[in-house]
Design a protein around this motif. Sequence first.
Motif, mmCIF file in Angstrom:
data_model
loop_
_atom_site.group_PDB
_atom_site.id
_atom_site.type_symbol
_atom_site.label_atom_id
_atom_site.label_comp_id
_atom_site.label_asym_id
_atom_site.label_seq_id
_atom_site.Cartn_x
_atom_site.Cartn_y
_atom_site.Cartn_z
ATOM 1 N N ALA A 167 0.834 -1.208 0.000
ATOM 2 C CA ALA A 167 0.000 0.000 0.000
ATOM 3 C C ALA A 167 0.869 1.258 0.000
ATOM 4 O O ALA A 167 0.587 2.211 -0.731
ATOM 5 C CB ALA A 167 -0.928 -0.004 1.218
ATOM 6 N N LYS A 168 1.960 1.247 0.785
ATOM 7 C CA LYS A 168 2.859 2.404 0.816
ATOM 8 C C LYS A 168 3.544 2.611 -0.530
ATOM 9 O O LYS A 168 3.691 3.746 -0.994
ATOM 10 C CB LYS A 168 3.903 2.235 1.915
ATOM 11 N N ALA A 169 3.974 1.520 -1.161
ATOM 12 C CA ALA A 169 4.620 1.626 -2.477
ATOM 13 C C ALA A 169 3.649 2.210 -3.491
ATOM 14 O O ALA A 169 4.012 3.075 -4.294
ATOM 15 C CB ALA A 169 5.123 0.255 -2.931
ATOM 16 N N PHE A 170 2.405 1.746 -3.461
ATOM 17 C CA PHE A 170 1.412 2.254 -4.401
ATOM 18 C C PHE A 170 1.122 3.728 -4.139
ATOM 19 O O PHE A 170 1.010 4.525 -5.074
ATOM 20 C CB PHE A 170 0.128 1.421 -4.323
ATOM 21 N N GLU A 171 1.000 4.094 -2.872
ATOM 22 C CA GLU A 171 0.783 5.512 -2.520
ATOM 23 C C GLU A 171 1.908 6.386 -3.040
ATOM 24 O O GLU A 171 1.680 7.460 -3.586
ATOM 25 C CB GLU A 171 0.688 5.672 -0.999
ATOM 26 N N ARG A 172 3.148 5.921 -2.839
ATOM 27 C CA ARG A 172 4.320 6.688 -3.286
ATOM 28 C C ARG A 172 4.282 6.930 -4.788
ATOM 29 O O ARG A 172 4.561 8.026 -5.248
ATOM 30 C CB ARG A 172 5.609 5.918 -2.936
#
Length: 117
Positions: free
Chosen positions: A13-18
Amino acid sequence: MRRAYHSDKQAVAKAFERVTTAPGLSTKAQYSITQADGTTRWLEETYVNRLNVPDLAAIVATLRDITEQKQAERERETRLQEREDVLAQNAADTDRRSTPAGVQSPRAYYCGSPPAP
């Protein structure tokens, strides 16, 4: 049924947000899944922000199975740890055999270990 482990879901989720923050940005996330037969597979997803490409306007995701790579890394780490343990044991044996009682060995002196009894 496949499931990503909870801690891995947060990393994905963090990678996608970034990647959604800037056109052209690329990021990767690695995570494990449990397959229906109970085996674990490791996957790596690469996300590329192509929202600025008019005919595409999407976040492009590429998925790759990295299970064998992860297994090889674990095996290398295990072999390295075993070698380090052997070297440490050999160094300790050498210190005991070659250092007179009450004299600090060179290895102990340079590594900051206390003098031998």
